[in-house]
Design a protein around this motif. Structure first.
Motif, short mmCIF file in Angstrom:
data_model
loop_
_atom_site.label_atom_id
_atom_site.label_comp_id
_atom_site.label_asym_id
_atom_site.label_seq_id
_atom_site.Cartn_x
_atom_site.Cartn_y
_atom_site.Cartn_z
N ASN A 51 15.52 35.09 6.89
CA ASN A 51 16.34 34.37 6.46
C ASN A 51 17.11 34.27 4.86
O ASN A 51 15.56 34.84 3.93
N ALA A 52 17.73 33.26 4.43
CA ALA A 52 18.14 33.72 2.79
C ALA A 52 16.68 32.87 2.41
O ALA A 52 15.93 31.87 2.88
N GLY A 53 16.42 32.86 1.12
CA GLY A 53 15.02 32.41 0.24
C GLY A 53 14.10 32.61 0.57
O GLY A 53 13.01 31.82 0.98
N SER A 54 13.84 33.91 1.68
CA SER A 54 11.72 33.98 1.83
C SER A 54 11.21 35.15 0.85
O SER A 54 11.66 35.99 0.65
N ARG A 55 10.34 34.82 1.49
CA ARG A 55 9.40 36.12 1.13
C ARG A 55 8.60 36.80 2.19
O ARG A 55 7.65 35.90 3.25
N LEU A 56 8.26 38.04 2.82
CA LEU A 56 7.79 38.40 3.21
C LEU A 56 6.18 39.37 3.06
O LEU A 56 6.97 40.35 2.12
N THR A 57 4.83 39.44 2.90
CA THR A 57 3.66 39.86 1.95
C THR A 57 3.39 41.19 3.08
O THR A 57 2.98 40.39 4.84
N TYR A 58 3.56 42.10 3.77
CA TYR A 58 2.78 42.97 4.57
C TYR A 58 2.29 44.49 3.67
O TYR A 58 2.70 44.76 2.68
N PRO A 59 1.37 45.38 4.55
CA PRO A 59 1.57 46.32 4.20
C PRO A 59 2.31 47.70 4.35
O PRO A 59 2.60 47.69 5.41
N ASN A 60 2.41 48.87 3.22
CA ASN A 60 2.91 50.05 3.79
C ASN A 60 2.81 50.34 5.53
O ASN A 60 3.52 51.22 6.09
N ARG A 61 1.46 50.82 5.29
CA ARG A 61 1.00 50.91 6.82
C ARG A 61 -0.28 50.52 7.49
O ARG A 61 -0.79 49.59 6.38
N PHE A 62 -0.24 49.59 9.19
CA PHE A 62 -1.52 48.67 9.32
C PHE A 62 -2.75 49.82 9.59
O PHE A 62 -2.02 50.68 9.89
N THR A 63 -3.70 49.07 9.35
CA THR A 63 -5.23 50.31 9.76
C THR A 63 -6.16 49.71 10.99
O THR A 63 -4.84 48.34 11.54
N ASP A 64 -6.74 49.93 11.37
CA ASP A 64 -7.60 50.20 12.93
C ASP A 64 -7.65 48.04 12.54
O ASP A 64 -8.61 48.01 13.84
N GLY A 65 -7.76 47.85 11.52
CA GLY A 65 -8.62 46.54 11.43
C GLY A 65 -7.28 45.06 11.64
O GLY A 65 -8.57 44.44 12.19
N GLY A 66 -6.51 45.93 12.05
CA GLY A 66 -5.82 44.70 13.20
C GLY A 66 -4.44 44.56 11.96
O GLY A 66 -3.70 45.58 11.15
N ARG A 67 -3.08 43.93 12.60
CA ARG A 67 -2.07 43.51 11.56
C ARG A 67 -1.37 41.62 10.89
O ARG A 67 -0.94 40.88 12.00
N THR A 68 -2.04 42.49 9.58
CA THR A 68 -1.28 40.33 9.55
C THR A 68 -0.37 40.40 8.38
O THR A 68 -0.04 41.98 7.37
N VAL A 69 0.65 39.72 8.34
CA VAL A 69 1.24 39.58 7.51
C VAL A 69 1.66 38.00 7.19
O VAL A 69 1.47 37.23 7.61
N GLU A 70 2.13 37.95 5.45
CA GLU A 70 2.06 36.34 5.12
C GLU A 70 3.51 35.96 4.60
O GLU A 70 4.19 36.96 4.87
N LEU A 71 4.49 35.01 5.03
CA LEU A 71 5.69 34.40 5.10
C LEU A 71 6.01 33.68 4.28
O LEU A 71 5.07 32.61 4.73
#
Length: 353
Positions: free
Chosen positions: A167-187
């Motif tokens: 949505n507007a005024g938002s930021r998503l932090t993420y890796p360009n590729r996920f590893t075997d350790g898991g999938r985590t993003v920050e919002l």
């Protein structure tokens, strides 16, 4: 409910069935020249879905080309008036941007930055409206931050196939590729997630102290401020946790929001209310006018300044298209005669009616 029928001329004098305010609002709708088919269809669908509730309230609605609905009313609040001025800070960016681990800031859609996107394993699809990552890319793993400005949403497909709408005024932090350790993003802000199923790698969304953990599902996360935090589930199952408080699992059709005592408040909701932004709509149901105005400020890139005398705690039902000019939205809100709202040079100003 008073209905504005298509065969009623907007320039005719008001009758017992049509108040002067309703005629004025109908003129407003008839002046709209830019069709937004999807938003119009959603407004009509939402109106039909909530008809049993709407007939018990005062509503104002009209039609433009295809039938659309816009209903506004206020319910007197039992909460005392705020005594402090509140200033909402608008988004700091004016384009969809991608910040790399090296500190570079790329403008999404700029031809000058296409090569840099390819170097990150990303491409622009759907006419430049979606950023997509390739899990087969050999590029080194690095974190990136995708940011949206006012009046813009954006779609990104992560390397595992998970789709995210910001949505507007938002930021998503993420890796360009996920590893075997898991999938985590920050919002920071608000996003709708359609998570690709992967039992071996749970998907986690962190937003401040909030943590939402899933395997594969569809849900909406909103956290622009600590007092405006919601996790709304459409499909599947998610587990939400904040800080050291016990985690809570919610089911489809439920919303979880933190209470003042640190526990979670889980309620059955109409998910359309929380996800209407994806369809180009403002949709508020029993929401304090203060929150409506702050959302408008965020979307239209304006601060909102409240005079202590203004009564902004009354709850409001309000639906409109996000493509409508701010001036028209403010005019409609002022027609309620509950607060005086005007557009200043750099802010939306709210004072006593």
């Amino acid at each position: 409910m008073t209905q504005l029928t298509p065969n009623h001329r907007p320039d005719t004098p008001p009758t017992e069935d049509f108040t002067r305010e309703e005629v004025r609002l109908r003129r407003y709708f008839l002046r709209q020249q830019v069709p937004v088919p999807d938003a119009d269809r959603e407004l009509e669908r939402l109106y039909r879905r909530h008809r049993s509730q709407l007939v018990r309230r005062t509503a104002v609605w009209g039609s433009v080309a295809a039938l659309i609905a816009l209903a506004v009313w206020l319910i007197p609040s039992l909460v005392g008036r705020q005594t402090q001025q509140v200033v909402h800070t608008a988004p700091a960016v004016d384009e969809v941007t991608l910040q790399t681990a090296r500190g570079e800031r790329l403008t999404i859609g700029s031809a000058d930055d296409d090569d840099a996107l390819h170097a990150l394993g990303a491409t622009l699809d759907d006419g430049g409206s979606r950023l997509a990552y390739d899990d087969r890319s050999a590029t080194p793993v690095q974190m990136q931050v995708l940011g949206t400005p006012a009046r813009r949403t954006f779609h990104v497909t992560l390397s595992d196939g998970t789709e995210v709408w910001l949505n507007a005024g938002s930021r998503l932090t993420y890796p360009n590729r996920f590893t075997d350790g898991g999938r985590t993003v920050e919002l920071e802000g608000e996003a709708y997630f359609r998570v690709a199923k992967d039992a071996a790698r749970p998907f986690t969304v962190k937003s401040g102290p909030l943590s939402t953990r899933v395997l594969g599902t569809e849900f909406n996360v909103r956290r622009y401020a600590s007092s405006d935090t919601h996790v709304t589930l459409l499909e599947g199952s998610v587990e939400v946790q904040a800080g050291t408080a016990p985690a809570v699992r919610i089911a489809p059709g439920q919303d979880a929001s933190p209470s003042a005592d640190g526990t979670w408040r889980v309620t059955d909701v109409d998910t359309d209310i929380y996800c209407a932004w994806r369809k180009g709509l403002f949709y508020f149901d029993h929401v304090p006018l203060r929150e409506v105005l702050c959302e408008l400020g965020r979307w239209y890139d304006r601060d909102v300044r409240f005079d202590p005398s203004a009564d902004t705690d009354a709850e409001v039902f309000f639906t409109a298209r996000r493509t409508d000019p701010l001036e028209d939205i403010v005019s409609l809100l002022n027609s309620l005669h509950k607060a005086h709202i005007r557009i200043g040079e750099d802010a939306i100003l709210v004072s006593k009616q």
